[in-house]
Design an enzyme around this catalytic site. Structure first.
Site, mmCIF file in Angstrom:
data_model
loop_
_atom_site.group_PDB
_atom_site.id
_atom_site.type_symbol
_atom_site.label_atom_id
_atom_site.label_comp_id
_atom_site.label_asym_id
_atom_site.label_seq_id
_atom_site.Cartn_x
_atom_site.Cartn_y
_atom_site.Cartn_z
ATOM 1 N N CYS A 1 2.265 -32.043 4.626
ATOM 2 C CA CYS A 1 3.529 -31.337 4.857
ATOM 3 C C CYS A 1 3.887 -31.466 6.330
ATOM 4 C CB CYS A 1 3.401 -29.866 4.456
ATOM 5 S SG CYS A 1 4.893 -28.879 4.751
ATOM 6 N N SER B 1 -4.670 -10.890 -1.882
ATOM 7 C CA SER B 1 -3.265 -10.572 -2.059
ATOM 8 C C SER B 1 -2.884 -10.763 -3.512
ATOM 9 C CB SER B 1 -2.416 -11.497 -1.179
ATOM 10 O OG SER B 1 -1.071 -11.480 -1.580
ATOM 11 N N GLU C 1 -7.314 -8.435 2.855
ATOM 12 C CA GLU C 1 -6.879 -9.448 1.910
ATOM 13 C C GLU C 1 -7.101 -10.831 2.523
ATOM 14 O OE1 GLU C 1 -2.837 -8.717 0.846
ATOM 15 O OE2 GLU C 1 -3.343 -7.043 -0.463
ATOM 16 N N CYS D 1 8.103 -8.740 -1.540
ATOM 17 C CA CYS D 1 7.801 -10.083 -2.049
ATOM 18 C C CYS D 1 8.151 -10.193 -3.533
ATOM 19 C CB CYS D 1 6.339 -10.414 -1.823
ATOM 20 S SG CYS D 1 5.873 -10.492 -0.079
ATOM 21 N N LYS E 1 0.813 -1.220 0.000
ATOM 22 C CA LYS E 1 0.000 0.000 0.000
ATOM 23 C C LYS E 1 0.840 1.261 0.000
ATOM 24 C CE LYS E 1 -3.129 -2.965 0.073
ATOM 25 N NZ LYS E 1 -2.162 -4.064 0.177
#
Length: 573
Positions: free
Chosen positions: A181, A476, A450, A200, A130
């Site tokens: 996992c 996202s 998000e 990211c 943002k």
């Protein structure tokens, strides 16, 4: 002072010129400035640097290098900081309600600092989602000569001989919940997914808006895809400081650059890169600062005619570092312009047009990240606008990398993200469901959260394209799967999404651009009679204030009238 600048015509004259400003000058002497330095133009260097997350940790150092460039260009830099709310850390809990609100706070804080101190020009540094549109909104609002600098992306992590990003960790949480996992593998992945400084790495919101900065003309060419740890970022920061002084000399301002055609270019690049759906929120908000009509529907129209040509995560294989090495945003724009898909005559912060800048780039046929627009990954953009009986004011879905573009199924309704996430973790979501998360819109959340924790968990459980998810909140840029966001009107305003019940049939057609609640109209009228607004938990503070002022998502979820309400522009004081 250099003859390049007539300070008697600049905003900083109000704090530095004439006998009546002696008290003001005394503060500058206190900070070590000389008489000659006080006579220079004052240039704001606004940084979103902080220790909140790796997205922001290099920004202050880059801003300090920019100061040297401003001085070299004949200006006097004045650095200040603003906040960020880092989505990756705010994700999946009540903290995410602060994220979109922070865009407004960032823009407002930069505006107030520049107004209060009468700065003549502006260079902004941002790293996390943002903060990028927040900085560019402030630049357009103030309309002083300005340049936007992205702090750069993180390098990819390595795990089991493959590149990974933080989204892999979010998805591994879902795999862990599904029993696929082991905890030791999840722990090993989380320790290597984010190897250092930077935002990211995939084509998530930060990198999407960084591409927007170049495409719309507010950033130096091929400056934003370079990763944060690379030494070349200092050269970019210095060049921005020098160049903003040229813009001040030429009186070339952000609104001269960000025309409607420039916004169309920006939307084109979002679609071509399979970028974040959040661009459908931020581009209208930026346009509001200029007084240009450019809504979600305008963005969606551009998406319909844009080939998807950048093979970037989360739908593709590569990250920002790879795109930088392939030639960056300008390499992508080279092939789009060649196919007549960009307005090449738009002005940029170089003082040259976009087309003139692109002429300096040679197409590299050997790189693997950016496809020729003649032979795209798919013929239409990675992001699609939707409209229909469930979303009369529109919605948006990211289809980059998806195989399934039509989905119909029974609704499974939740009134907040936490309820849905708990159901996902408990493996209570059936194949074929259309999950509805409502009361998460700009007003109803408040803050339009998000949903990456939820969507990534679904994907990790193997349900990514076996269920659909619809929300009046956001996703996202890292989200993948059949996920529809920005549904309007939002539930808090009594939109159709507020009337959906478990088991209702919903049909989404990303090819036709439709999203429909398959319930008879008379039944919805009856439900609306019984509907009552839902009271959220925020009766005071910044989130309450945001909810009182925020407009609809299709118009950018803005909180003020923008240029349409202006009585003066700061740059002209």
């Amino acid at each position: 002072m250099s003859e390049r600048f007539d300070k008697s015509r600049l905003p900083s004259r109000h704090v530095s010129v004439g006998p009546e400003r002696a008290p003001h000058r005394s503060y500058y002497y206190a900070m070590g400035l000389t008489e000659e330095e006080i006579a220079r133009p004052f240039v704001a260097v606004a940084s979103a640097g902080n220790d909140s997350a790796p997205c922001n940790t290099t920004l202050d150092a880059q801003a300090d290098v920019c100061r040297e460039g401003v001085i070299a260009g004949g200006g006097m830099p004045r650095r200040f900081n603003t906040i960020t709310v880092t989505d990756g850390i705010a994700m999946g809990h009540q903290g995410m309600k602060s994220s979109l609100v922070s865009r407004e706070v960032i823009a407002d804080s930069v505006e107030l600092s520049v107004r209060g101190h009468c700065y003549d020009a502006l260079v902004t540094f941002a790293g996390c989602d943002k903060s990028l549109p927040g900085m560019m909104m402030a630049m357009l609002r103030l309309n002083v000569p300005s340049i936007f600098v992205y702090g750069g992306s993180i390098l990819p992590g390595r795990y089991q001989d493959r590149d990974v990003t933080v989204v892999d960790v979010f998805e591994a949480v879902g795999q862990h919940a599904a029993g696929n996992c082991p905890l030791k593998d999840l722990t090993a992945l989380e320790k290597v997914a984010c190897p250092g400084h930077g935002a990211c790495g995939g084509q998530f919101t930060a990198n999407t808006m960084a591409c927007v900065g170049e495409a719309i003309g507010l950033s130096l060419p091929n400056s934003n895809m370079m990763p944060a740890p690379y030494r070349g970022r200092d050269e970019i920061a210095h060049a921005a400081g020098v160049q903003v002084m040229n813009l001040l000399e030429w009186n070339l301002r952000p609104r001269d650059i960000c025309t409607r055609d420039a916004f169309e270019n920006a939307a084109r690049i979002v679609a071509a890169t399979g970028g974040s759906t959040n661009a459908g929120l931020h581009l209208p908000a930026m346009a509001n600062e200029v007084g240009i009509d450019f809504s979600l529907f305008d963005v969606a129209d551009i998406f319909k005619t844009t080939p998807y040509i950048a093979d970037l995560k989360p739908g593709g294989r590569y990250v920002a570092k790879d795109m930088h090495e392939a030639g960056g945003v300008y390499m992508l724009m080279k092939t789009l312009l060649a196919e007549g898909l960009l307005h090449g005559d738009c002005m940029t912060v170089t003082g040259k047009t976009l087309g003139e800048n692109i002429d300096q780039v040679t197409w590299n046929p050997d790189q693997k990240v950016i496809y020729d627009a003649k032979t795209p990954l798919s013929p239409t953009g990675g992001v699609v606008g939707l409209k229909g009986t469930l979303a009369p004011e529109g919605a948006i879905v990211k289809v980059a990398g998806m195989q399934r573009l039509v989905f119909e199924g029974p609704a499974r309704v939740f009134d907040c993200e936490e309820e849905c996430f708990a159901a996902v973790e408990a493996r209570e979501i059936a194949d074929g469901s259309v999950i509805v998360i409502r009361y998460e819109g700009p007003k109803g959340g408040p803050g339009m959260r998000e949903m990456l924790s939820t969507t990534a968990a679904l994907y990790g459980q193997g349900l990514g394209e076996r269920v659909a998810l619809i929300t009046d909140g956001r996703f996202s840029g890292g989200t993948r799967g059949f996920c529809v966001g920005h549904v309007g009107p939002e539930a808090a305003d009594g939109g159709p999404i507020a009337l959906v019940r478990d088991g209702d049939a919903i049909r989404i057609d990303a090819e036709a651009g439709t999203i429909d609640l398959l319930v008879p109209e008379e039944e919805l009228v009856e439900r609306h009679r019984d509907w009552r607004p839902r009271v959220n938990d925020y009766g005071s503070g910044a989130l309450w204030r945001f909810a009182q002022n925020v407009g609809p998502a299709w118009a950018g979820a803005v909180t003020h009238p923008g240029a349409r309400g202006e009585r003066h522009v700061f740059a002209d004081i």
